[in-house]
Design a protein around this motif. Structure first.
Motif, mmCIF file in Angstrom:
data_model
loop_
_atom_site.group_PDB
_atom_site.id
_atom_site.type_symbol
_atom_site.label_atom_id
_atom_site.label_comp_id
_atom_site.label_asym_id
_atom_site.label_seq_id
_atom_site.Cartn_x
_atom_site.Cartn_y
_atom_site.Cartn_z
ATOM 1 N N UNK A 1 0.805 -1.210 0.000
ATOM 2 C CA UNK A 1 0.000 0.000 0.000
ATOM 3 C C UNK A 1 0.836 1.257 0.000
ATOM 4 N N UNK A 2 0.117 2.364 0.076
ATOM 5 C CA UNK A 2 0.764 3.673 0.098
ATOM 6 C C UNK A 2 -0.148 4.686 0.764
ATOM 7 N N UNK A 3 0.448 5.803 1.157
ATOM 8 C CA UNK A 3 -0.322 6.906 1.732
ATOM 9 C C UNK A 3 -0.928 7.751 0.611
ATOM 10 N N UNK A 4 -1.777 8.669 0.975
ATOM 11 C CA UNK A 4 -2.395 9.554 -0.012
ATOM 12 C C UNK A 4 -1.392 10.598 -0.493
ATOM 13 N N UNK B 1 -2.584 22.719 -6.824
ATOM 14 C CA UNK B 1 -3.225 23.622 -5.865
ATOM 15 C C UNK B 1 -3.228 23.052 -4.446
ATOM 16 N N UNK B 2 -2.857 21.798 -4.272
ATOM 17 C CA UNK B 2 -2.664 21.142 -2.973
ATOM 18 C C UNK B 2 -3.903 21.193 -2.075
ATOM 19 N N UNK B 3 -5.092 21.106 -2.676
ATOM 20 C CA UNK B 3 -6.310 21.176 -1.878
ATOM 21 C C UNK B 3 -6.948 19.812 -1.656
ATOM 22 N N UNK B 4 -6.604 18.832 -2.465
ATOM 23 C CA UNK B 4 -7.252 17.527 -2.349
ATOM 24 C C UNK B 4 -6.202 16.428 -2.386
ATOM 25 N N UNK B 5 -6.340 15.479 -1.456
ATOM 26 C CA UNK B 5 -5.452 14.322 -1.429
ATOM 27 C C UNK B 5 -6.262 13.071 -1.743
ATOM 28 N N UNK B 6 -5.626 12.115 -2.374
ATOM 29 C CA UNK B 6 -6.244 10.835 -2.684
ATOM 30 C C UNK B 6 -5.128 9.826 -2.881
ATOM 31 N N UNK B 7 -5.482 8.607 -3.227
ATOM 32 C CA UNK B 7 -4.495 7.619 -3.616
ATOM 33 C C UNK B 7 -4.051 6.652 -2.540
ATOM 34 N N UNK B 8 -4.501 6.826 -1.297
ATOM 35 C CA UNK B 8 -4.105 5.877 -0.255
ATOM 36 C C UNK B 8 -4.800 4.537 -0.502
ATOM 37 N N UNK C 1 -13.972 19.014 -11.962
ATOM 38 C CA UNK C 1 -14.107 17.602 -12.300
ATOM 39 C C UNK C 1 -12.739 16.952 -12.461
ATOM 40 N N UNK C 2 -12.531 15.858 -11.753
ATOM 41 C CA UNK C 2 -11.359 15.023 -11.930
ATOM 42 C C UNK C 2 -11.833 13.640 -12.330
ATOM 43 N N UNK C 3 -10.974 12.875 -12.983
ATOM 44 C CA UNK C 3 -11.372 11.567 -13.481
ATOM 45 C C UNK C 3 -10.825 10.456 -12.607
ATOM 46 N N UNK C 4 -11.707 9.713 -11.905
ATOM 47 C CA UNK C 4 -11.220 8.568 -11.143
ATOM 48 C C UNK C 4 -11.005 7.376 -12.084
ATOM 49 N N UNK C 5 -9.874 6.728 -11.922
ATOM 50 C CA UNK C 5 -9.567 5.529 -12.693
ATOM 51 C C UNK C 5 -9.411 4.402 -11.679
ATOM 52 N N UNK C 6 -10.301 3.396 -11.676
ATOM 53 C CA UNK C 6 -10.224 2.364 -10.641
ATOM 54 C C UNK C 6 -9.038 1.426 -10.852
ATOM 55 N N UNK D 1 -9.785 4.486 -6.224
ATOM 56 C CA UNK D 1 -9.534 5.221 -7.470
ATOM 57 C C UNK D 1 -8.156 5.857 -7.525
ATOM 58 N N UNK D 2 -7.612 5.896 -8.704
ATOM 59 C CA UNK D 2 -6.490 6.774 -9.003
ATOM 60 C C UNK D 2 -7.144 7.998 -9.632
ATOM 61 N N UNK D 3 -6.954 9.163 -9.055
ATOM 62 C CA UNK D 3 -7.616 10.368 -9.546
ATOM 63 C C UNK D 3 -6.697 11.074 -10.527
ATOM 64 N N UNK D 4 -7.184 11.264 -11.716
ATOM 65 C CA UNK D 4 -6.432 11.987 -12.746
ATOM 66 C C UNK D 4 -6.960 13.405 -12.800
ATOM 67 N N UNK D 5 -6.101 14.360 -12.564
ATOM 68 C CA UNK D 5 -6.484 15.772 -12.611
ATOM 69 C C UNK D 5 -6.512 16.209 -14.072
#
Length: 159
Positions: A83-86, A92-99, A140-145, A130-134
């Motif tokens: 695994x990994x952290x977010x 713009x450093x306003x949203x974290x994802x990816x954990x 709108x961002x694109x989640x890629x599962x 999801x892997x979020x693609x900016x």
């Protein structure tokens, strides 16, 4: 200087000078003649020197932990957690994802001195993250599962 992924139009942004600091730790421990425990963790920080901000899409922590157990002279079973952290998804450093944390399992059968059959189940819990693609759009961002649970088999030959 490194570049940063940009929008869906494949644009890139020059980040300027960056600094990356980190440490990697690994361990392997054979607890008995049949049981092997292993693991690793990486801590990292990637910073844009001109702004002091983190480089996006870089998790601060990546880890793996597993065990292999020989249940018979011809059979091994194992399990691992990776695994990994977010991380920030854009500049713009306003949203974290990816954990995420993923659980895998395996079994290996030794046919003879040179041939093994390997069975694996990846993403055993079938957890989808999801892997979020900016895409460069602020709304709108694109989640890629990630890949769902999958079963694999292989034959390995030692030459």
């Amino acid at each position: 200087a490194i570049t940063q992924l940009g929008s869906a139009a494949n644009t890139v942004t020059n980040l300027g000078k960056t600094r990356r600091d980190g440490v990697d730790l690994e361990m392997n421990a054979r607890w008995t003649s049949a049981l092997l425990l292993w693991g690793g963790v990486s801590f990292q920080k990637a910073e844009i020197l001109s702004t002091g901000r983190e480089v996006d899409h870089v998790p601060n922590t990546i880890y793996s932990l597993g065990l292999d157990y020989r249940i018979h002279q011809d059979w091994r079973v194992g399990s691992s957690i990776t695994g990994q952290s977010s991380y920030f998804i854009n500049s713009n450093r306003m949203e974290k994802t990816g954990a995420y944390t993923m659980v895998n399992a395996s079994a290996v059968y030794k046919l003879n001195q040179v041939t093994e059959i390997d069975f694996q189940v990846r993403n055993l819990t079938n957890h989808l993250y999801p892997y979020i693609y900016d895409n460069g759009n602020t709304t709108t961002n694109y989640p890629v599962p990630n890949a769902p649970r999958s079963v694999h088999a292989g034959i390995h030959f030692k030459l």
